[in-house]
Motif scaffolding. Structure first.
Motif, PDB file in Angstrom:
ATOM      1  N   UNK A  89       0.852  -1.171   0.000  1.00 39.31           N
ATOM      2  CA  UNK A  89       0.000   0.000   0.000  1.00 39.31           C
ATOM      3  C   UNK A  89       0.899   1.235   0.000  1.00 39.31           C
ATOM      4  N   UNK A  90       0.691   2.113  -0.956  1.00 40.64           N
ATOM      5  CA  UNK A  90       1.508   3.321  -1.051  1.00 40.64           C
ATOM      6  C   UNK A  90       0.765   4.520  -0.487  1.00 40.64           C
ATOM      7  N   UNK A  91       1.515   5.347   0.213  1.00 44.90           N
ATOM      8  CA  UNK A  91       0.983   6.583   0.779  1.00 44.90           C
ATOM      9  C   UNK A  91       1.898   7.711   0.349  1.00 44.90           C
ATOM     10  N   UNK A  92       1.361   8.931   0.297  1.00 39.05           N
ATOM     11  CA  UNK A  92       2.166  10.080  -0.101  1.00 39.05           C
ATOM     12  C   UNK A  92       2.155  11.121   1.016  1.00 39.05           C
ATOM     13  N   UNK A  93       3.340  11.613   1.340  1.00 37.10           N
ATOM     14  CA  UNK A  93       3.461  12.719   2.286  1.00 37.10           C
ATOM     15  C   UNK A  93       4.333  13.791   1.650  1.00 37.10           C
ATOM     16  N   UNK A  94       4.203  15.000   2.138  1.00 35.07           N
ATOM     17  CA  UNK A  94       5.050  16.100   1.690  1.00 35.07           C
ATOM     18  C   UNK A  94       6.260  16.192   2.607  1.00 35.07           C
ATOM     19  N   UNK A  95       7.425  16.329   1.997  1.00 32.66           N
ATOM     20  CA  UNK A  95       8.659  16.509   2.749  1.00 32.66           C
ATOM     21  C   UNK A  95       9.156  17.934   2.596  1.00 32.66           C
ATOM     22  N   UNK A  96       9.739  18.437   3.642  1.00 30.59           N
ATOM     23  CA  UNK A  96      10.445  19.715   3.592  1.00 30.59           C
ATOM     24  C   UNK A  96      11.924  19.361   3.656  1.00 30.59           C
ATOM     25  N   UNK A  97      12.688  19.728   2.632  1.00 36.04           N
ATOM     26  CA  UNK A  97      14.114  19.410   2.585  1.00 36.04           C
ATOM     27  C   UNK A  97      14.905  20.709   2.577  1.00 36.04           C
ATOM     28  N   UNK A 126       8.486   3.024   8.907  1.00 42.13           N
ATOM     29  CA  UNK A 126       8.476   2.520  10.277  1.00 42.13           C
ATOM     30  C   UNK A 126       7.537   3.319  11.171  1.00 42.13           C
ATOM     31  N   UNK A 127       7.524   4.633  10.999  1.00 43.31           N
ATOM     32  CA  UNK A 127       6.600   5.466  11.785  1.00 43.31           C
ATOM     33  C   UNK A 127       5.150   5.125  11.478  1.00 43.31           C
ATOM     34  N   UNK A 128       4.828   4.984  10.188  1.00 43.24           N
ATOM     35  CA  UNK A 128       3.458   4.642   9.798  1.00 43.24           C
ATOM     36  C   UNK A 128       3.037   3.290  10.363  1.00 43.24           C
ATOM     37  N   UNK A 129       3.909   2.303  10.249  1.00 42.70           N
ATOM     38  CA  UNK A 129       3.586   0.971  10.774  1.00 42.70           C
ATOM     39  C   UNK A 129       3.294   1.031  12.266  1.00 42.70           C
ATOM     40  N   UNK A 130       4.132   1.733  13.009  1.00 43.08           N
ATOM     41  CA  UNK A 130       3.947   1.827  14.462  1.00 43.08           C
ATOM     42  C   UNK A 130       2.664   2.569  14.821  1.00 43.08           C
ATOM     43  N   UNK A 179      -3.538   5.764   8.955  1.00 41.93           N
ATOM     44  CA  UNK A 179      -3.620   7.162   9.373  1.00 41.93           C
ATOM     45  C   UNK A 179      -3.395   8.133   8.218  1.00 41.93           C
ATOM     46  N   UNK A 180      -2.966   7.622   7.073  1.00 44.71           N
ATOM     47  CA  UNK A 180      -2.816   8.457   5.881  1.00 44.71           C
ATOM     48  C   UNK A 180      -3.571   7.802   4.733  1.00 44.71           C
ATOM     49  N   UNK A 181      -4.154   8.590   3.853  1.00 44.40           N
ATOM     50  CA  UNK A 181      -4.881   8.000   2.728  1.00 44.40           C
ATOM     51  C   UNK A 181      -3.942   7.299   1.748  1.00 44.40           C
ATOM     52  N   UNK A 182      -4.486   6.307   1.074  1.00 41.16           N
ATOM     53  CA  UNK A 182      -3.740   5.576   0.052  1.00 41.16           C
ATOM     54  C   UNK A 182      -3.640   6.450  -1.190  1.00 41.16           C
ATOM     55  N   UNK A 183      -2.529   6.329  -1.939  1.00 39.05           N
ATOM     56  CA  UNK A 183      -2.341   7.112  -3.160  1.00 39.05           C
ATOM     57  C   UNK A 183      -3.403   6.727  -4.188  1.00 39.05           C
ATOM     58  N   UNK A 184      -3.998   7.717  -4.790  1.00 40.65           N
ATOM     59  CA  UNK A 184      -4.997   7.504  -5.832  1.00 40.65           C
ATOM     60  C   UNK A 184      -4.317   7.067  -7.130  1.00 40.65           C
ATOM     61  N   UNK A 185      -5.119   6.684  -8.104  1.00 41.11           N
ATOM     62  CA  UNK A 185      -4.579   6.284  -9.394  1.00 41.11           C
ATOM     63  C   UNK A 185      -3.970   7.455 -10.154  1.00 41.11           C
ATOM     64  N   UNK A 186      -4.356   8.678  -9.806  1.00 38.47           N
ATOM     65  CA  UNK A 186      -3.816   9.888 -10.436  1.00 38.47           C
ATOM     66  C   UNK A 186      -3.360  10.840  -9.343  1.00 38.47           C
TER      67      UNK A 186
END
Length: 76
Positions: free
Chosen positions: A1-9, A47-51, A60-67
């Motif tokens: 299952x893929x999830x997307x988050x925004x990173x600040x780099x 690891x954070x998501x799994x825990x 706790x985060x939505x799954x990535x949509x097809x688009x």
């Protein structure tokens, strides 16, 4: 299952890169290159998501949509 988050780099004065995320509090990753930082952030985030999902009993985060939109950085 893929999830997307925004990173600040950000590039630190020492030359390393630091990644954090408001979408996934506690995610902190540091690497010598952007690529290395992204790889570390991916591992830490997983690891954070799994825990957190184990404790919550649900995703706790939505799954990535097809688009979806993806920012692509191209060096010139």
């Amino acid at each position: 299952m893929e999830r997307m988050i925004n990173l600040h780099i950000e590039k630190l004065p020492e030359g390393f890169y630091l990644a954090t995320s408001d979408d996934l509090p506690g995610l902190v990753a540091q690497g010598r290159t952007i690529q290395e930082t992204l790889e570390i952030a991916r591992d830490v985030g997983k690891k954070l998501l799994e825990a957190r999902e184990e404790r919550a009993g649900a995703p706790i985060l939505p799954v990535i949509a097809d688009k979806f939109d993806y920012p692509l950085v191209i060096s010139g």
